[in-house]
Design a protein around this motif. Structure first.
Motif, PDB file in Angstrom:
ATOM      1  N   ALA A  20      -3.442   0.884 -13.887  1.00  0.00           N
ATOM      2  CA  ALA A  20      -4.447   0.256 -13.019  1.00  0.00           C
ATOM      3  C   ALA A  20      -4.380  -1.272 -13.022  1.00  0.00           C
ATOM      4  O   ALA A  20      -5.325  -1.946 -13.436  1.00  0.00           O
ATOM      5  N   PRO A  21      -3.272  -1.860 -12.549  1.00  0.00           N
ATOM      6  CA  PRO A  21      -3.231  -3.318 -12.444  1.00  0.00           C
ATOM      7  C   PRO A  21      -4.212  -3.798 -11.378  1.00  0.00           C
ATOM      8  O   PRO A  21      -4.635  -3.035 -10.513  1.00  0.00           O
ATOM      9  N   HIS A  22      -4.572  -5.048 -11.415  1.00  0.00           N
ATOM     10  CA  HIS A  22      -5.477  -5.579 -10.404  1.00  0.00           C
ATOM     11  C   HIS A  22      -4.752  -5.759  -9.070  1.00  0.00           C
ATOM     12  O   HIS A  22      -5.276  -5.444  -8.011  1.00  0.00           O
ATOM     13  N   LEU A  23      -3.518  -6.311  -9.158  1.00  0.00           N
ATOM     14  CA  LEU A  23      -2.754  -6.635  -7.964  1.00  0.00           C
ATOM     15  C   LEU A  23      -1.361  -6.022  -8.071  1.00  0.00           C
ATOM     16  O   LEU A  23      -0.857  -5.789  -9.171  1.00  0.00           O
ATOM     17  N   VAL A  24      -0.747  -5.778  -6.914  1.00  0.00           N
ATOM     18  CA  VAL A  24       0.597  -5.224  -6.925  1.00  0.00           C
ATOM     19  C   VAL A  24       1.439  -5.913  -5.846  1.00  0.00           C
ATOM     20  O   VAL A  24       0.969  -6.166  -4.737  1.00  0.00           O
ATOM     21  N   LEU A  25       2.672  -6.212  -6.204  1.00  0.00           N
ATOM     22  CA  LEU A  25       3.661  -6.713  -5.251  1.00  0.00           C
ATOM     23  C   LEU A  25       4.609  -5.573  -4.915  1.00  0.00           C
ATOM     24  O   LEU A  25       5.108  -4.898  -5.827  1.00  0.00           O
ATOM     25  N   ILE A  26       4.865  -5.360  -3.648  1.00  0.00           N
ATOM     26  CA  ILE A  26       5.777  -4.299  -3.213  1.00  0.00           C
ATOM     27  C   ILE A  26       6.968  -4.976  -2.548  1.00  0.00           C
ATOM     28  O   ILE A  26       6.829  -5.648  -1.525  1.00  0.00           O
ATOM     29  N   HIS A  27       8.136  -4.785  -3.157  1.00  0.00           N
ATOM     30  CA  HIS A  27       9.308  -5.584  -2.781  1.00  0.00           C
ATOM     31  C   HIS A  27      10.503  -4.693  -2.464  1.00  0.00           C
ATOM     32  O   HIS A  27      10.736  -3.676  -3.124  1.00  0.00           O
ATOM     33  N   ASP A  28      11.286  -5.104  -1.458  1.00  0.00           N
ATOM     34  CA  ASP A  28      12.537  -4.429  -1.136  1.00  0.00           C
ATOM     35  C   ASP A  28      13.624  -4.912  -2.082  1.00  0.00           C
ATOM     36  O   ASP A  28      13.855  -6.126  -2.205  1.00  0.00           O
ATOM     37  N   ALA A  29      14.347  -3.976  -2.701  1.00  0.00           N
ATOM     38  CA  ALA A  29      15.428  -4.357  -3.612  1.00  0.00           C
ATOM     39  C   ALA A  29      16.495  -5.178  -2.906  1.00  0.00           C
ATOM     40  O   ALA A  29      17.170  -6.000  -3.530  1.00  0.00           O
ATOM     41  N   ALA A  30      16.643  -4.967  -1.601  1.00  0.00           N
ATOM     42  CA  ALA A  30      17.714  -5.634  -0.851  1.00  0.00           C
ATOM     43  C   ALA A  30      17.403  -7.084  -0.508  1.00  0.00           C
ATOM     44  O   ALA A  30      18.140  -7.710   0.253  1.00  0.00           O
TER      45      ALA A  30
END
Length: 394
Positions: A109-119
């Motif tokens: 349960a983190p407060h924030l999340v970054l969603i990133h493309d590996a490419a």
């Protein structure tokens, strides 16, 4: 930075913990690599490692990596030494892979999340800072860049595509990753999604879930590796080469320096006209583009070059420079001799070299020095020359 060292976890100013999901479950077929592009080598390391290192180096943790089925061993090898990594098998679409990654993070349960493309292997830390700062006032934030080219809708007909109505580029943005969200909100939006999991990115999922998405400044460095050309090593913007040559002074020979005939008691001896300054310059040009040396292109054992004018050699080297995709930025030639005096001929030499190379005379420098009567040049047994060039990519 060694990833065995302890790195403080990324937190916002109010202490909120930041985690990440890296989407690396696709096939990347358009990139033309022997394996999915996220695992292919790029600038000395697998693409995926670049992306994960950038996040880990910024203190983001944990990092969940969504990978293809059966790729666990390969990915663990690629990411060896980076801490706080969790792997999960991705889904049939990018959206499904992200949702599965979010479910893995639900336990911590983190407060924030970054969603990133590996490419997208280059991730400037400043982009992460802008994204997390925006989450202080918004549910989500995405990095964007302006559209600089004119746009038009394409209309498809029997004769192919034709131009349709123009599009207003002022209202459009190029969207990048990582995309940042308050964790609870994006998890709820993914869980509430109805219909096929075909959203192009997580901002679309978030928006469908009623979340407000801020736009922050992206970075051109966040370019997504997509095509085979992205993996082709690019030629450097600047290349440098040096050359050095020596010829003996002998009676009965003509003296040619920098393509200019100089009246003198002796001339330079060699298989060609023995223009020592041009020979050094040719070697500098060939060296700058990795094309060997003058002897490889004009071997002294070949009778066709006996007595040949060295301007032919220089013109050939200049042609190879252009074919390699470069142009001369500047050339600096130093002639080392006791006599003759070079000063009176300097401008004529510069002009002749510029003419042969098709360059501006301002890009050509010719100068001279002595060795204070020391060595073979000091004893007037011969003349030496050295040259340095810089080339710029066309």
């Amino acid at each position: 930075m060694s990833h065995d060292q302890t790195i403080p976890h990324q937190r916002t100013e109010d202490g909120q913990k930041v985690a990440a999901i890296v989407v690396a479950a696709g096939q990347g077929l358009r990139a033309g690599q022997p394996l999915p592009k996220q695992f292919a080598l790029w600038r000395g390391k697998p693409v995926l490692r670049h992306s994960v290192e950038a996040l880990s180096g910024a203190g983001v943790a944990p990092i969940v990596v969504a990978i293809p089925e059966g790729a666990d061993a390969l990915v663990r090898e690629i990411l060896a030494g980076i801490k706080d990594i969790q792997l999960t098998t991705g889904g049939a679409s990018r959206q499904e892979s992200v949702r599965l990654g979010l479910e893995v993070l639900a336990g911590s349960a983190p407060h924030l999340v970054l969603i990133h493309d590996a490419a997208r292997p280059i991730l400037p830390a400043a982009v992460i800072d802008r994204l997390t700062a925006a989450l202080g006032h918004h549910d989500g934030a995405i990095p964007v860049l302006p559209v600089v080219d004119s746009l038009a809708h394409a209309e498809c007909g029997d004769s192919g595509e034709t131009m349709g109505a123009p599009a207003r580029r002022e209202a459009l943005r190029r969207v990048q990753t990582p995309q940042a969200f308050r964790f609870a909100g994006i998890l709820a939006a993914h869980r509430a999604w109805e219909g096929p999991a075909t959203a192009g990115d997580d901002a679309q999922v978030a928006q469908a879930g009623g979340l407000e998405i801020a736009l922050v400044e992206g970075d051109e460095a966040l370019h997504k590796l997509t095509f085979a050309a992205d993996f082709t090593p690019s030629t450097p913007p600047i290349r440098v080469g040096t050359g050095y040559d020596v010829h003996r002074l002998e009676a009965g020979e003509e003296l040619w320096l920098c393509g200019v005939k100089i009246e003198h008691t002796r001339g330079l001896s060699g298989h060609s006209d023995a223009d020592v300054a041009i020979h050094a310059l040719v070697d500098a040009l060939l060296g700058a583009i990795g094309a060997g040396d003058i002897g490889q292109h004009f071997p002294p054992s070949d009778p066709q070059w006996k007595g040949a004018a060295s301007d032919r050699f220089l013109a050939h080297a200049g042609k190879l420079v252009g074919e390699a995709g470069y142009m001369l930025a500047n050339a600096d030639v130093t002639i080392i001799c006791e006599a003759p005096k070079i000063g009176p001929h300097r401008q004529a030499m510069r002009a002749r070299l510029a003419e042969i190379l098709g360059a501006d005379i301002a890009a050509i420098s010719v100068k001279a020095t002595t060795t204070e009567k020391l060595g073979f040049t000091g004893r007037a047994e011969g003349i030496a020359a050295q040259a340095a060039v810089s080339l710029v990519r066309i």
